[in-house]
Design an enzyme around this catalytic site. Sequence first.
Site, PDB file in Angstrom:
ATOM      1  N   ILE A 166       0.834  -1.187   0.000  1.00  0.00           N
ATOM      2  CA  ILE A 166       0.000   0.000   0.000  1.00  0.00           C
ATOM      3  C   ILE A 166       0.876   1.247   0.000  1.00  0.00           C
ATOM      4  O   ILE A 166       1.931   1.280   0.632  1.00  0.00           O
ATOM      5  CB  ILE A 166      -0.961   0.017   1.211  1.00  0.00           C
ATOM      6  N   SER A 167       0.468   2.263  -0.727  1.00  0.00           N
ATOM      7  CA  SER A 167       1.167   3.535  -0.760  1.00  0.00           C
ATOM      8  C   SER A 167       2.625   3.309  -1.187  1.00  0.00           C
ATOM      9  O   SER A 167       2.876   2.732  -2.246  1.00  0.00           O
ATOM     10  CB  SER A 167       1.036   4.218   0.606  1.00  0.00           C
ATOM     11  N   TYR A 168       3.596   3.730  -0.379  1.00  0.00           N
ATOM     12  CA  TYR A 168       4.998   3.508  -0.731  1.00  0.00           C
ATOM     13  C   TYR A 168       5.282   2.032  -0.996  1.00  0.00           C
ATOM     14  O   TYR A 168       6.128   1.694  -1.832  1.00  0.00           O
ATOM     15  CB  TYR A 168       5.911   3.986   0.395  1.00  0.00           C
ATOM     16  N   SER A 212      -0.313   4.093  -4.974  1.00  0.00           N
ATOM     17  CA  SER A 212       1.090   4.486  -4.936  1.00  0.00           C
ATOM     18  C   SER A 212       1.367   5.578  -5.953  1.00  0.00           C
ATOM     19  O   SER A 212       0.448   6.167  -6.534  1.00  0.00           O
ATOM     20  CB  SER A 212       1.992   3.266  -5.153  1.00  0.00           C
TER      21      SER A 212
END
Length: 354
Positions: free
Chosen positions: A216-218, A241
């Site tokens: 998730i995200s980064y 991301s």
Amino acid sequence: MDDRLESMYRRFTWRILSNYVAPWEFEQLREAITSYEEWCAQWCRRAEGHLERGDAALAAGHRVTAGDAYVRAVLFYHWASFMFSHDQDQYLTALTAMGGALAKAAPHADPPAQLLQVPFESMILNGYLRVPAALGRPPVVLLLPGGDSTKEELYNLGDHIVARGLAFAAFDGPGQGMASTVSKLRPDYEVAVQAMIDSLEQREDVDITRLAVGGISYGGLFGIRTAAVDSRVRAVVSISSWYTPAGRFARMEPLTRTGQYQHLGPDPAAMMDAITLAGAAGRANVPLLQVFGGLDRESPPSHGERIAAEYGGPVTTVVYPDGVHVVNNVWYQARPMVADWLTDILEDPQALTL
């Protein structure tokens, strides 16, 4: 209301409620917390209540109930530490308690969680692995948290994955969880992911030839970077991301900006500028699932378009029009979809030969 509390509730209510926090308890905490400085202690107090409930259930022979209570304690400690690194004593106390709660939860989860420790450079990367009770060696999915997240926040997504017969692993990498006390996020985070994969490769209970990596995200960006350099990765999933997070720091609110120093180091803006898929996306050629929220201003779907234009393999992009960051407000749609996609890819020999 304290401006930091207003920012917390406006930005992160859906994220919190999608991870083992009942709406009623959340409302009770909102009433109890009158200043942001009370945040960590109040959440820790609630976490302790879940631990006590779990202990009582276990003493009565109710292992499933105990496991659920312990998992909720884990996440309450996570939210206690969340965005609270300005008070290092309370922050570290909450992180330590979260680790203790995870150790209590692990044997009572279904399937159980095996706690893992992987040496990497001068640190230890903490993680856990859940292997469904089935014959043979299942495919394995390794997911990574976001910059201000931890492996514990991935537990519910892991539930959807193991329910479909896949093994699930999650780790804190440099700059995340307790590792943030001795390291920070880095542009070549994929080197740490390779150490995690090395550890999984030595095991007899998972099939490393059917490995998906992402997060998730980064974590999603670093999953793609890992696929670009490690042929053991056979699929990637990236949820909310970026092509690069460059320029984000200047736009952050005070609450979120403060926490970046804990996770990205003394110059968060420079670190964000250095983290990128430039030169990497085109070298990854395994199937990629991208998931975005149409209402996500932090990582808008336009980043997915840029990634897809350069990516070296097949790309599936799913946008939930009313989704926020990590689509936490529509998790009941997104998490099953992600688990289904992973199952379809990792269980299909033809897909793995693309």
